[in-house]
Scaffold this motif. Structure first.
Motif, PDB file in Angstrom:
ATOM      1  N   VAL A  10     133.274 -22.136 -38.996  1.00  0.00           N
ATOM      2  CA  VAL A  10     132.130 -21.565 -37.989  1.00  0.00           C
ATOM      3  C   VAL A  10     130.855 -22.429 -38.028  1.00  0.00           C
ATOM      4  CG1 VAL A  10     130.533 -19.723 -37.766  1.00  0.00           C
ATOM      5  CG2 VAL A  10     132.881 -19.313 -38.308  1.00  0.00           C
ATOM      6  N   ALA A  11     130.525 -23.106 -39.228  1.00  0.00           N
ATOM      7  CA  ALA A  11     129.475 -23.767 -39.381  1.00  0.00           C
ATOM      8  C   ALA A  11     129.508 -25.122 -38.453  1.00  0.00           C
ATOM      9  CB  ALA A  11     128.978 -23.950 -40.807  1.00  0.00           C
ATOM     10  N   ALA A  12     130.819 -25.754 -38.592  1.00  0.00           N
ATOM     11  CA  ALA A  12     130.886 -26.856 -38.047  1.00  0.00           C
ATOM     12  C   ALA A  12     131.009 -26.621 -36.336  1.00  0.00           C
ATOM     13  CB  ALA A  12     132.245 -27.546 -38.430  1.00  0.00           C
ATOM     14  N   ALA A  13     131.374 -25.516 -35.893  1.00  0.00           N
ATOM     15  CA  ALA A  13     131.638 -25.379 -34.506  1.00  0.00           C
ATOM     16  C   ALA A  13     130.189 -25.272 -34.182  1.00  0.00           C
ATOM     17  CB  ALA A  13     132.609 -24.154 -34.383  1.00  0.00           C
ATOM     18  N   LEU A  14     129.314 -24.668 -34.790  1.00  0.00           N
ATOM     19  CA  LEU A  14     128.130 -24.472 -34.432  1.00  0.00           C
ATOM     20  C   LEU A  14     127.257 -25.616 -34.359  1.00  0.00           C
ATOM     21  CD1 LEU A  14     127.274 -20.888 -35.976  1.00  0.00           C
ATOM     22  CD2 LEU A  14     127.847 -21.289 -33.601  1.00  0.00           C
ATOM     23  N   ALA A  15     127.849 -26.468 -35.403  1.00  0.00           N
ATOM     24  CA  ALA A  15     127.230 -27.909 -35.162  1.00  0.00           C
ATOM     25  C   ALA A  15     127.216 -28.867 -34.025  1.00  0.00           C
ATOM     26  CB  ALA A  15     127.429 -28.659 -36.411  1.00  0.00           C
ATOM     27  N   GLU A  16     128.448 -28.255 -33.242  1.00  0.00           N
ATOM     28  CA  GLU A  16     128.795 -29.085 -32.042  1.00  0.00           C
ATOM     29  C   GLU A  16     128.095 -28.401 -30.745  1.00  0.00           C
ATOM     30  OE1 GLU A  16     133.083 -28.615 -31.681  1.00  0.00           O
ATOM     31  OE2 GLU A  16     133.456 -29.883 -33.493  1.00  0.00           O
ATOM     32  N   ALA A  17     128.053 -26.938 -30.852  1.00  0.00           N
ATOM     33  CA  ALA A  17     127.320 -26.255 -29.803  1.00  0.00           C
ATOM     34  C   ALA A  17     126.997 -24.831 -30.095  1.00  0.00           C
ATOM     35  CB  ALA A  17     128.236 -26.352 -28.472  1.00  0.00           C
ATOM     36  N   PRO A  18     125.776 -24.159 -29.662  1.00  0.00           N
ATOM     37  CA  PRO A  18     125.582 -22.931 -29.866  1.00  0.00           C
ATOM     38  C   PRO A  18     126.667 -22.054 -29.449  1.00  0.00           C
ATOM     39  CG  PRO A  18     123.785 -24.129 -28.751  1.00  0.00           C
ATOM     40  CD  PRO A  18     124.932 -25.187 -28.795  1.00  0.00           C
ATOM     41  N   ARG A  19     126.731 -20.836 -30.025  1.00  0.00           N
ATOM     42  CA  ARG A  19     127.752 -20.194 -29.627  1.00  0.00           C
ATOM     43  C   ARG A  19     127.256 -18.710 -29.810  1.00  0.00           C
ATOM     44  NH1 ARG A  19     133.548 -22.553 -30.086  1.00  0.00           N
ATOM     45  NH2 ARG A  19     132.774 -24.756 -30.759  1.00  0.00           N
ATOM     46  N   ARG A  20     128.063 -17.672 -28.993  1.00  0.00           N
ATOM     47  CA  ARG A  20     127.784 -16.288 -28.990  1.00  0.00           C
ATOM     48  C   ARG A  20     128.650 -15.801 -30.008  1.00  0.00           C
ATOM     49  NH1 ARG A  20     129.297 -14.433 -23.492  1.00  0.00           N
ATOM     50  NH2 ARG A  20     130.947 -16.025 -24.174  1.00  0.00           N
ATOM     51  N   ARG A  57     122.303 -22.196 -43.312  1.00  0.00           N
ATOM     52  CA  ARG A  57     123.317 -23.152 -42.584  1.00  0.00           C
ATOM     53  C   ARG A  57     123.215 -22.879 -41.026  1.00  0.00           C
ATOM     54  NH1 ARG A  57     128.887 -23.023 -45.509  1.00  0.00           N
ATOM     55  NH2 ARG A  57     129.316 -24.853 -44.006  1.00  0.00           N
ATOM     56  N   VAL A  58     122.960 -21.891 -40.536  1.00  0.00           N
ATOM     57  CA  VAL A  58     122.591 -21.711 -39.223  1.00  0.00           C
ATOM     58  C   VAL A  58     121.455 -20.782 -38.959  1.00  0.00           C
ATOM     59  CG1 VAL A  58     125.187 -21.460 -38.840  1.00  0.00           C
ATOM     60  CG2 VAL A  58     124.060 -19.267 -38.944  1.00  0.00           C
ATOM     61  N   HIS A  59     121.126 -20.921 -37.593  1.00  0.00           N
ATOM     62  CA  HIS A  59     119.902 -20.013 -37.252  1.00  0.00           C
ATOM     63  C   HIS A  59     120.518 -19.159 -35.832  1.00  0.00           C
ATOM     64  CE1 HIS A  59     118.757 -22.514 -33.782  1.00  0.00           C
ATOM     65  NE2 HIS A  59     118.870 -23.528 -34.728  1.00  0.00           N
ATOM     66  N   ARG A  60     119.511 -18.403 -35.510  1.00  0.00           N
ATOM     67  CA  ARG A  60     119.970 -17.484 -34.385  1.00  0.00           C
ATOM     68  C   ARG A  60     118.908 -17.589 -33.318  1.00  0.00           C
ATOM     69  NH1 ARG A  60     120.035 -11.215 -35.954  1.00  0.00           N
ATOM     70  NH2 ARG A  60     118.102 -12.259 -36.926  1.00  0.00           N
ATOM     71  N   GLU A  61     118.792 -17.548 -32.175  1.00  0.00           N
ATOM     72  CA  GLU A  61     117.991 -17.320 -31.133  1.00  0.00           C
ATOM     73  C   GLU A  61     118.453 -16.424 -30.256  1.00  0.00           C
ATOM     74  OE1 GLU A  61     117.828 -20.983 -27.510  1.00  0.00           O
ATOM     75  OE2 GLU A  61     117.518 -21.548 -29.709  1.00  0.00           O
ATOM     76  N   ARG A  63     118.462 -15.530 -26.036  1.00  0.00           N
ATOM     77  CA  ARG A  63     118.267 -15.974 -24.871  1.00  0.00           C
ATOM     78  C   ARG A  63     118.829 -15.215 -23.657  1.00  0.00           C
ATOM     79  NH1 ARG A  63     121.450 -21.303 -24.477  1.00  0.00           N
ATOM     80  NH2 ARG A  63     121.628 -21.543 -26.852  1.00  0.00           N
ATOM     81  N   ASP A  64     117.829 -14.454 -23.000  1.00  0.00           N
ATOM     82  CA  ASP A  64     118.453 -13.395 -22.010  1.00  0.00           C
ATOM     83  C   ASP A  64     119.005 -12.131 -22.566  1.00  0.00           C
ATOM     84  OD1 ASP A  64     117.224 -15.145 -19.781  1.00  0.00           O
ATOM     85  OD2 ASP A  64     119.261 -15.976 -19.627  1.00  0.00           O
ATOM     86  N   GLY A  65     118.369 -11.978 -23.673  1.00  0.00           N
ATOM     87  CA  GLY A  65     119.003 -10.656 -24.427  1.00  0.00           C
ATOM     88  C   GLY A  65     120.110 -10.772 -25.319  1.00  0.00           C
ATOM     89  N   THR A  66     120.632 -12.166 -25.282  1.00  0.00           N
ATOM     90  CA  THR A  66     121.908 -12.509 -26.135  1.00  0.00           C
ATOM     91  C   THR A  66     121.640 -13.275 -27.139  1.00  0.00           C
ATOM     92  OG1 THR A  66     123.131 -12.274 -24.094  1.00  0.00           O
ATOM     93  CG2 THR A  66     124.158 -13.503 -25.926  1.00  0.00           C
ATOM     94  N   TRP A  67     122.225 -12.913 -28.270  1.00  0.00           N
ATOM     95  CA  TRP A  67     121.964 -13.924 -29.720  1.00  0.00           C
ATOM     96  C   TRP A  67     122.801 -14.952 -29.445  1.00  0.00           C
ATOM     97  CZ3 TRP A  67     122.307  -9.712 -34.082  1.00  0.00           C
ATOM     98  CH2 TRP A  67     121.312  -9.233 -34.190  1.00  0.00           C
ATOM     99  N   TRP A  68     122.325 -16.203 -29.825  1.00  0.00           N
ATOM    100  CA  TRP A  68     123.030 -17.610 -29.759  1.00  0.00           C
ATOM    101  C   TRP A  68     122.860 -18.192 -31.133  1.00  0.00           C
ATOM    102  CZ3 TRP A  68     126.111 -19.804 -25.881  1.00  0.00           C
ATOM    103  CH2 TRP A  68     126.097 -19.150 -24.543  1.00  0.00           C
ATOM    104  N   TRP A  69     124.089 -18.483 -31.677  1.00  0.00           N
ATOM    105  CA  TRP A  69     123.890 -19.192 -33.140  1.00  0.00           C
ATOM    106  C   TRP A  69     124.083 -20.606 -32.916  1.00  0.00           C
ATOM    107  CZ3 TRP A  69     122.968 -15.542 -37.147  1.00  0.00           C
ATOM    108  CH2 TRP A  69     123.089 -14.231 -36.642  1.00  0.00           C
ATOM    109  N   ALA A  70     123.433 -21.205 -33.825  1.00  0.00           N
ATOM    110  CA  ALA A  70     123.412 -22.898 -33.832  1.00  0.00           C
ATOM    111  C   ALA A  70     123.566 -23.407 -35.240  1.00  0.00           C
ATOM    112  CB  ALA A  70     122.549 -23.366 -33.029  1.00  0.00           C
ATOM    113  N   ALA A  71     123.956 -24.503 -35.483  1.00  0.00           N
ATOM    114  CA  ALA A  71     123.866 -24.995 -36.791  1.00  0.00           C
ATOM    115  C   ALA A  71     122.425 -25.281 -37.088  1.00  0.00           C
ATOM    116  CB  ALA A  71     124.131 -26.401 -36.933  1.00  0.00           C
ATOM    117  N   ALA A  72     121.711 -25.051 -38.112  1.00  0.00           N
ATOM    118  CA  ALA A  72     120.382 -25.113 -38.649  1.00  0.00           C
ATOM    119  C   ALA A  72     119.977 -26.862 -38.746  1.00  0.00           C
ATOM    120  CB  ALA A  72     119.993 -24.520 -39.917  1.00  0.00           C
TER     121      ALA A  72
END
Length: 72
Positions: A10-20, A57-61, A63-72
């Motif tokens: 999961v952490a590796a995938a989030l390093a490639e692109a943010p995901r819901r 390892r990741v952070h959350r933001e 956008r338009d009311g949806t949580w997106w996760w990405a690598a920290a």
């Protein structure tokens, strides 16, 4: 060991692109998630993402009311 391997995936995938949350289902579960299991899958995936967030390892933001996760 398998649990940590999935967290790493999961952490590796989030390093490639943010995901819901729903975008991470395939990284954690081997079978298709249908309507009967979406609540359980969402809760389990959120638990994994929050664990990674607490570990720094990741952070959350939001956008338009949806949580997106990405690598920290």
């Amino acid at each position: 060991d398998e649990h940590h391997e999935r967290l790493d995936a999961v952490a590796a995938a989030l390093a490639e692109a943010p995901r819901r949350v729903v975008d991470c289902f395939g990284l954690l579960f081997r079978r298709e998630i249908g309507p009967d299991h979406i609540g359980l899958a969402t809760g389990e995936t959120l638990a994994h993402l929050r664990w990674l967030e607490d570990a720094g390892r990741v952070h959350r933001e939001t956008r338009d009311g949806t949580w997106w996760w990405a690598a920290a």
